[in-house]
Design a protein around this motif. Structure first.
Motif: not given
Lengths: 180, 200
Positions: B88-115
């Protein structure tokens, strides 16, 4: 400096660095807007854009000057301090039309007289003369800009400018005054 | 079949089936092209056009940037997440600039986000965003970069407009401001702005 003999003064309000240009200026870089002159001018006036150019070259009408040539426009990242820039209306793969070619010839003649910019082809950031965005590689961004047709038109532009300088053509008078 | 034999068979089966994870991801050309991932030594195309790709979440997901819209000379890009197991493919973010990096991060309570890190092609400044997968962008800062990412938090550095040319020439430049953020706080839903219109 505002080159009012060859361009309509149309200053933008943000997205440039005051007195940021480093002299001697290497030359003029050709870009493609990927859009319209109107939309580009509007975007350059948006503080979020983080982009601008010294000149805008519409398909119809006079060249427009957005940024003073003493200031650094934000057009090609690492090349910004050393090069002036002109955004041409249109899309990647387009050719410049006659109006756009004439506008650039006049601009080059003015820059040759006022800034000593040479009427030569520049093919790398260390060169001097008439360059293009993608010649700067990754450090300059946008590897497709402005596209092969415009890159190839540079020779025609330089030939027209050189002929005018030698007095062989009367269409492109060298500006002599009113350089505010 | 006895339940114990069935369970034993299941355990043996599970150990034999290789996990569906990507060991690498690549884009065929620096100027953009098909996106490929490698699973168990086999390369597979997952998208016809991308610019950069990153293996994240221990190979269970692959993020890649593709054409977006808007921005300086139409440099805007979009980030897609590809689920290696389901396809499965999902679009998660659009920007008016070039994307140079995507990394996964996890909060102290275990929630996942992408930086997400970005760079504009005019000034050459970097810009950042935090994306909550179900909600999209929840945090963004222009003329800034991620200075550090640790478990549950990240640090942002800000720079002045005139610093970017010096940073491009690899000069050492001190940020104008630096601040640490708690990812749980960043991901916390913000209350909707109150209606300030006069009800009368």
């Amino acid at each position: 400096m505002w080159l009012t003999d060859v361009a309509v003064k149309r200053p933008i309000s943000c997205n440039f660095t005051k007195k940021g240009i480093v002299r001697p200026i290497h030359g003029l870089v050709l870009h493609i807007q990927e859009g319209s002159e109107k939309g580009t001018y509007s975007w350059f006036n948006n503080k979020e854009a983080k982009a601008s150019s010294h000149f805008g070259n519409p398909k119809a009408g006079k060249l427009e000057q957005f940024v003073d040539t003493d200031d650094m426009a934000w057009t090609q990242k690492a090349g910004n301090p050393y090069w002036l820039s002109v955004e041409n209306e249109g899309f990647h793969g387009n050719r410049l039309n006659d109006n756009q070619v004439n506008n650039i010839v006049r601009l080059l003649l003015a820059l040759n007289k006022l800034e000593g910019i040479s009427l030569t082809l520049a093919d790398s950031p260390s060169g001097y003369g008439l360059g293009y965005h993608s010649m700067g590689g990754k450090a300059w961004g946008h590897p497709q800009c402005p596209g092969k047709p415009i890159i190839e038109q540079r020779q025609t532009i330089l030939s027209l400018a050189s002929s005018s300088l030698k007095g062989q053509m009367g269409d492109f008078p060298i500006p002599t005054s009113n350089m505010a | 079949m006895k339940p114990s034999i069935f369970l034993l068979s299941l355990v043996v089966f599970c150990q034999c089936v290789p996990a569906q994870v990507a060991s690498s991801a690549r884009v065929s050309s620096e100027d953009g092209g098909p996106v490929y991932i490698t699973i168990d030594g086999q390369e597979k195309q997952i998208a016809p056009l991308g610019y950069k790709a990153w293996v994240i979440d221990d190979g269970h997901l692959v993020a890649y940037s593709s054409k977006g819209s808007g921005g300086f000379e139409s440099e805007g890009q979009t980030v897609y997440l590809y689920n290696v197991k389901t396809g499965l493919l999902r679009r998660i973010f659009s920007a008016k600039f070039e994307i140079t990096n995507v990394q996964r991060a996890e909060s102290a309570s275990g929630k996942v986000a992408y930086l997400v890190s970005m760079e504009d092609g005019g000034l050459g400044a970097t810009h950042i965003a935090v994306v909550d997968p179900p909600r999209g962008r929840v945090f963004h800062e222009d003329s800034a970069s991620f200075a550090a990412v640790e478990k549950g938090r990240f640090t942002v550095n800000w720079y002045k407009d005139e610093d970017w040319a010096r940073l491009a020439s690899h000069a050492e430049v001190q940020p104008t401001k630096s601040k640490q953020f708690d990812l749980d706080e960043v991901l916390k839903p913000k209350p909707a702005p109150k209606n300030t219109r006069n009800p009368g």
